[in-house]
Design a protein around this motif. Structure first.
Motif, short mmCIF file in Angstrom:
data_model
loop_
_atom_site.label_atom_id
_atom_site.label_comp_id
_atom_site.label_asym_id
_atom_site.label_seq_id
_atom_site.Cartn_x
_atom_site.Cartn_y
_atom_site.Cartn_z
N VAL A 48 -0.34 3.12 -1.95
CA VAL A 48 -0.07 2.63 -3.30
C VAL A 48 -0.56 3.62 -4.35
O VAL A 48 0.14 3.94 -5.30
CB VAL A 48 -0.75 1.26 -3.51
N ALA A 49 -1.81 4.09 -4.18
CA ALA A 49 -2.41 4.96 -5.18
C ALA A 49 -3.49 5.81 -4.53
O ALA A 49 -4.10 5.38 -3.54
CB ALA A 49 -3.00 4.15 -6.33
N SER A 53 -11.55 13.54 -5.36
CA SER A 53 -12.96 13.54 -5.76
C SER A 53 -13.11 13.97 -7.21
O SER A 53 -14.04 13.55 -7.90
CB SER A 53 -13.77 14.44 -4.85
N GLY A 54 -12.18 14.78 -7.70
CA GLY A 54 -12.23 15.24 -9.08
C GLY A 54 -11.55 14.32 -10.08
O GLY A 54 -11.58 14.60 -11.28
N GLY A 55 -10.92 13.25 -9.57
CA GLY A 55 -10.33 12.28 -10.48
C GLY A 55 -8.82 12.40 -10.68
O GLY A 55 -8.24 11.62 -11.45
N SER A 56 -8.17 13.34 -10.02
CA SER A 56 -6.72 13.42 -10.11
C SER A 56 -6.10 12.25 -9.37
O SER A 56 -6.60 11.84 -8.31
CB SER A 56 -6.22 14.74 -9.52
N THR A 57 -5.00 11.73 -9.92
CA THR A 57 -4.41 10.52 -9.36
C THR A 57 -2.94 10.71 -9.00
O THR A 57 -2.27 11.62 -9.51
CB THR A 57 -4.52 9.35 -10.36
N ASN A 58 -2.47 9.83 -8.11
CA ASN A 58 -1.07 9.83 -7.72
C ASN A 58 -0.70 8.41 -7.34
O ASN A 58 -1.56 7.64 -6.86
CB ASN A 58 -0.85 10.77 -6.53
N TYR A 59 0.58 8.06 -7.57
CA TYR A 59 1.02 6.68 -7.38
C TYR A 59 2.36 6.62 -6.65
O TYR A 59 3.20 7.51 -6.80
CB TYR A 59 1.17 5.98 -8.73
N ALA A 60 2.55 5.53 -5.91
CA ALA A 60 3.87 5.23 -5.38
C ALA A 60 4.80 4.92 -6.54
O ALA A 60 4.38 4.35 -7.56
CB ALA A 60 3.78 4.04 -4.44
N ASP A 61 6.06 5.26 -6.37
CA ASP A 61 7.03 5.01 -7.45
C ASP A 61 7.10 3.53 -7.82
O ASP A 61 7.31 3.19 -8.99
CB ASP A 61 8.41 5.50 -7.02
N SER A 62 6.89 2.67 -6.84
CA SER A 62 7.04 1.24 -7.07
C SER A 62 5.96 0.66 -7.99
O SER A 62 6.13 -0.44 -8.53
CB SER A 62 7.02 0.49 -5.74
N VAL A 63 4.85 1.38 -8.17
CA VAL A 63 3.76 0.86 -9.00
C VAL A 63 3.46 1.75 -10.20
O VAL A 63 2.62 1.39 -11.03
CB VAL A 63 2.47 0.66 -8.16
N LYS A 64 4.13 2.87 -10.27
CA LYS A 64 3.86 3.82 -11.36
C LYS A 64 4.07 3.14 -12.72
O LYS A 64 5.09 2.46 -12.93
CB LYS A 64 4.77 5.04 -11.19
N GLY A 65 3.11 3.33 -13.61
CA GLY A 65 3.19 2.71 -14.92
C GLY A 65 2.62 1.30 -14.98
O GLY A 65 2.42 0.76 -16.07
N VAL A 92 -1.73 -7.61 1.53
CA VAL A 92 -3.16 -7.34 1.70
C VAL A 92 -3.39 -5.90 1.27
O VAL A 92 -2.69 -4.99 1.72
CB VAL A 92 -3.60 -7.56 3.15
N TYR A 93 -4.37 -5.72 0.40
CA TYR A 93 -4.68 -4.39 -0.14
C TYR A 93 -5.95 -3.86 0.52
O TYR A 93 -6.95 -4.57 0.63
CB TYR A 93 -4.85 -4.47 -1.65
N TYR A 94 -5.87 -2.59 0.92
CA TYR A 94 -6.97 -1.93 1.62
C TYR A 94 -7.37 -0.64 0.90
O TYR A 94 -6.50 0.11 0.44
CB TYR A 94 -6.56 -1.54 3.04
N CYS A 95 -8.64 -0.38 0.85
CA CYS A 95 -9.06 0.95 0.41
C CYS A 95 -9.39 1.79 1.64
O CYS A 95 -9.70 1.27 2.71
CB CYS A 95 -10.23 0.89 -0.57
#
Length: 113
Positions: A48-49, A53-65, A92-95
């Protein structure tokens, strides 16, 4: 070894918001990239996302925004802010601690009226 405990799941109406938390034990949390995955009934687990470690992020298209991943290294915690929730976000969401095989126990998110 790092251990993870997720919280913040629950039942919410479509259009609502939830914030998931994933608290990690261990003093070296800050060096790891962290991911949030989800798994809906009958479906494969999907990314999903992600946050480095430096804080750069990336998202699945389905949740972007709609979803925002963040981390607080002082609290050894990663968050997933979920807005404008849809029924298809039910899962169910997992980290996950990247490249370690370490998963949390999961927290249920149900989006339904």
């Amino acid at each position: 070894q790092v251990q993870l405990v997720e919280s913040g799941g629950g039942l919410v109406q479509p259009g609502g918001s939830l914030r998931l938390s994933c608290a990690a034990s261990g003093s070296i949390f800050s060096v790891y990239a962290m991911d949030w995955y989800r798994q809906a009934p009958g479906k494969q687990r999907e990314l999903v996302a992600a946050i480095t470690s430096g804080g750069s992020t990336n998202y699945a298209d389905s949740v972007k925004g709609r979803f925002t991943i963040s981390r607080d290294n002082a609290k050894n915690t990663v968050y997933l802010q979920m807005n404008s929730l849809k029924p298809e976000d039910t899962a169910v969401y997992y980290c996950y601690v990247v490249h370690t095989g370490i998963w949390g126990q999961g927290t249920q998110v149900t989006v339904s009226s």
